[in-house]
Scaffold this motif. Structure first.
Motif, short mmCIF file in Angstrom:
data_model
loop_
_atom_site.label_atom_id
_atom_site.label_comp_id
_atom_site.label_asym_id
_atom_site.label_seq_id
_atom_site.Cartn_x
_atom_site.Cartn_y
_atom_site.Cartn_z
N LEU A 51 19.89 6.06 6.48
CA LEU A 51 20.23 5.23 7.63
C LEU A 51 19.05 4.37 8.09
O LEU A 51 19.24 3.37 8.78
CB LEU A 51 20.71 6.10 8.79
N GLY A 52 17.85 4.76 7.70
CA GLY A 52 16.66 4.02 8.08
C GLY A 52 15.43 4.79 7.66
O GLY A 52 15.52 5.80 6.95
N PHE A 53 14.28 4.34 8.12
CA PHE A 53 13.05 5.04 7.77
C PHE A 53 12.00 4.87 8.86
O PHE A 53 11.99 3.88 9.60
CB PHE A 53 12.49 4.57 6.42
N LEU A 54 11.15 5.88 8.96
CA LEU A 54 9.98 5.82 9.80
C LEU A 54 8.82 5.27 8.99
O LEU A 54 8.57 5.71 7.87
CB LEU A 54 9.61 7.21 10.32
N GLY A 55 8.12 4.31 9.56
CA GLY A 55 6.94 3.78 8.91
C GLY A 55 5.73 3.99 9.80
O GLY A 55 5.76 3.71 11.00
N ASN A 56 4.65 4.54 9.22
CA ASN A 56 3.40 4.71 9.96
C ASN A 56 2.53 3.48 9.73
O ASN A 56 2.20 3.14 8.59
CB ASN A 56 2.68 5.97 9.49
N CYS A 94 -11.58 18.04 1.92
CA CYS A 94 -11.15 17.48 3.20
C CYS A 94 -10.53 16.11 2.96
O CYS A 94 -11.20 15.08 3.01
CB CYS A 94 -12.33 17.38 4.15
N LEU A 95 -9.23 16.09 2.66
CA LEU A 95 -8.55 14.84 2.34
C LEU A 95 -7.20 14.79 3.03
O LEU A 95 -6.68 15.81 3.49
CB LEU A 95 -8.39 14.69 0.83
N ASN A 96 -6.61 13.60 3.06
CA ASN A 96 -5.35 13.40 3.74
C ASN A 96 -4.20 14.10 3.03
O ASN A 96 -4.04 13.99 1.82
CB ASN A 96 -5.06 11.90 3.82
N LEU A 97 -3.39 14.83 3.80
CA LEU A 97 -2.21 15.48 3.27
C LEU A 97 -1.01 14.56 3.48
O LEU A 97 -0.79 14.06 4.58
CB LEU A 97 -1.96 16.82 3.95
N MET A 98 -0.23 14.36 2.42
CA MET A 98 0.90 13.45 2.47
C MET A 98 2.16 14.18 2.94
O MET A 98 2.19 15.41 2.97
CB MET A 98 1.13 12.85 1.08
N PRO A 99 3.24 13.44 3.32
CA PRO A 99 4.50 14.08 3.67
C PRO A 99 4.99 15.00 2.57
O PRO A 99 4.75 14.78 1.38
CB PRO A 99 5.44 12.89 3.88
N LYS A 102 17.12 -1.06 -9.66
CA LYS A 102 17.46 -2.07 -8.66
C LYS A 102 16.39 -2.11 -7.58
O LYS A 102 16.00 -1.09 -7.04
CB LYS A 102 18.83 -1.78 -8.04
N VAL A 103 15.92 -3.32 -7.26
CA VAL A 103 14.88 -3.52 -6.26
C VAL A 103 15.48 -4.21 -5.04
O VAL A 103 16.29 -5.14 -5.17
CB VAL A 103 13.71 -4.36 -6.83
N LYS A 104 15.07 -3.76 -3.86
CA LYS A 104 15.55 -4.36 -2.62
C LYS A 104 14.38 -4.50 -1.65
O LYS A 104 13.63 -3.54 -1.44
CB LYS A 104 16.65 -3.51 -2.01
N LYS A 105 14.23 -5.66 -1.07
CA LYS A 105 13.23 -5.88 -0.03
C LYS A 105 13.80 -5.38 1.29
O LYS A 105 14.84 -5.86 1.74
CB LYS A 105 12.87 -7.37 0.06
N VAL A 106 13.13 -4.41 1.92
CA VAL A 106 13.70 -3.79 3.11
C VAL A 106 12.88 -4.06 4.37
O VAL A 106 13.35 -3.80 5.48
CB VAL A 106 13.84 -2.26 2.92
N TYR A 107 11.67 -4.60 4.23
CA TYR A 107 10.86 -4.84 5.42
C TYR A 107 9.71 -5.78 5.09
O TYR A 107 9.17 -5.75 3.97
CB TYR A 107 10.30 -3.52 5.96
N GLU A 108 9.32 -6.58 6.07
CA GLU A 108 8.12 -7.41 5.95
C GLU A 108 7.49 -7.53 7.33
O GLU A 108 8.19 -7.84 8.30
CB GLU A 108 8.44 -8.79 5.40
N GLY A 109 6.21 -7.26 7.41
CA GLY A 109 5.53 -7.34 8.70
C GLY A 109 4.31 -6.47 8.73
O GLY A 109 3.26 -6.81 8.18
N GLU A 110 4.46 -5.28 9.33
CA GLU A 110 3.34 -4.36 9.43
C GLU A 110 3.03 -3.73 8.07
O GLU A 110 3.89 -3.64 7.20
CB GLU A 110 3.65 -3.26 10.45
N ARG A 111 1.80 -3.27 7.93
CA ARG A 111 1.38 -2.61 6.69
C ARG A 111 1.52 -1.10 6.88
O ARG A 111 0.83 -0.50 7.70
CB ARG A 111 -0.06 -2.99 6.37
N PHE A 112 2.43 -0.48 6.14
CA PHE A 112 2.68 0.96 6.26
C PHE A 112 1.81 1.73 5.26
O PHE A 112 1.72 1.35 4.09
CB PHE A 112 4.15 1.28 5.97
N ASN A 113 1.24 2.85 5.72
CA ASN A 113 0.55 3.71 4.78
C ASN A 113 1.42 4.88 4.33
O ASN A 113 1.10 5.56 3.36
CB ASN A 113 -0.78 4.22 5.36
N SER A 114 2.53 5.11 5.03
CA SER A 114 3.51 6.09 4.57
C SER A 114 4.87 5.76 5.16
O SER A 114 4.96 5.23 6.27
CB SER A 114 3.10 7.52 4.96
#
Length: 379
Positions: A60-65, A211-216, A339-351
């Motif tokens: 239905l959507g996504f959270l972008g950090n 000591c590194l970043n843990l991903m989702p 299949k490729v789809k453009k879903v967002y343009e604007g902020e730069r998401f790191n996750s």
């Protein structure tokens, strides 16, 4: 000649049941055709059969950090967590909108079984929030005491019933929050139960963890996996035995994400304009990795997408979709169809953290009793 008799109601229901979950507004339009269809679509039995037939819900959507400024870009390259992050929600399904809430002071951590997990920074400190985006229900979860000692950490949310649940309608039931982090050279995990309302004692492994970043997280069977960016390692936490381990990857890739491939643990990364998918194979103790697929991105993405190196920033389990960031543009790639789809343009998401659920706007108050404007169950 008299008009033909209307088709049996059972046949009409079978047709409506096969409407695609990805386009919930179609069922709303169908319910306006006639009173009989409206009655069918608004019935609780229809939604039970709809979930059982399709099994896998739609995204239905996504959270972008969002990363802020040069600080965020450098932190992303170094595998660290930027001090300044903000979450935003981007809807991808027709008719679905986020319930009223301000999440600008939040960091998205996870989404699973109809819930999202946010770290909300408030006064005097921070806490975790479990949020059902369909009903709007929120549960504030206190931060675990060990979190204050964690240099890097993340958390996962999931249904407390585990393998005993089909996760078609459990988003109002009890849940677990699993917090994983790094303390004094060790990997540490503790678990919060909504039934008990408390955190468990932390468990640690003697295996060293940088000591590194843990991903989702990624859920495979009864185990949660947390990728450790740039360290070529990942954490495994068994939800039944409550045992954890640190595993190494035989790769030199700097930017990668854990994914699910054919119901097993996989890995996705971009290397030389190719999306590379690897699958874990062999016995658990000495499991190896084999390259499962290579997708040529130059034939799928516009040329300006390669002005900066594309990165894998998320994955949607169940629909085999990978999120790929190219500069400030976000694409989805279906790994089954390319299949490729453009879903967002604007902020730069790191996750990017997808939100999956069944949903039908303006039907829920009668069909499910879950509140006005929604009609659904989640997984």
């Amino acid at each position: 000649m008299p008009p033909p008799p209307p088709p049996p109601e059972e046949l009409e229901e079978e047709v409506l049941l096969r409407f695609p979950p990805l386009e919930p507004a179609l069922l709303v339009r169908a319910s306006l055709v006639c009173k009989r269809w409206r009655r069918l679509v608004r019935s609780p039995g229809f939604w039970r059969r709809f979930r059982e037939l399709h099994r896998t819900p739609s995204m239905l959507g996504f959270l972008g950090n969002i990363m802020f400024g040069l600080e965020g870009v450098v932190a992303d390259l170094m595998g660290a967590q930027p001090a300044r992050q903000s979450a935003c929600f981007v809807p991808t399904a027709d008719g679905f909108r986020l319930p009223d809430a301000d999440i600008r002071l939040c960091r998205g951590l996870d989404a699973r079984h109809g819930r999202v997990l946010l770290q909300r920074r408030g006064v005097p400190g921070s806490f975790l929030m479990v949020w059902d985006l369909i009903t709007g229900d929120k549960h504030q979860v206190p931060s675990p005491l060990v979190q204050h000692d964690m240099v890097r950490w993340t958390a996962a949310v999931l249904c407390a019933a585990g393998g005993r649940c089909d996760h078609l309608r459990c988003h109002r039931g009890p849940f677990l929050v699993v917090c994983a982090g790094y303390v004094s050279g060790e990997a540490v995990i503790c678990t919060y139960s909504s039934d008990a309302g408390t955190w468990s004692d932390p468990i640690a492994t003697e295996q060293p963890l940088q000591c590194l970043n843990l991903m989702p997280s990624v859920l495979v069977g009864n185990a949660l996996y947390f990728g450790c960016l740039a360290s070529k390692t990942f954490l495994k936490y068994d939800l039944e035995s409550h045992e954890m381990s640190v595993n190494r990857l035989p790769f030199t890739y700097c930017l990668w994400r854990l994914v699910v491939l054919d119901s097993g643990l996989g890995l996705a990364t971009v290397h030389e304009s190719k999306l590379c998918l690897w699958k874990k194979t062999g016995p658990e103790v000495d499991a190896g990795w084999t390259e499962d697929r290579v997708i040529e991105l130059e034939t799928l993405l516009p040329s300006d997408a390669f002005l900066t190196s594309p990165d894998v920033v998320g994955f949607a389990d169940g629909i085999d979709v990978i999120f790929l960031r190219a500069g400030s543009v976000l694409y989805t790639i279906d790994t089954k169809t390319d299949k490729v789809k453009k879903v967002y343009e604007g902020e730069r998401f790191n996750s990017v953290i997808p939100y999956m659920s069944f949903f039908a706007p303006a039907l829920g108050s009668i069909s499910t009793g879950e509140g006005p404007g929604v009609g659904a169950s989640s997984t």
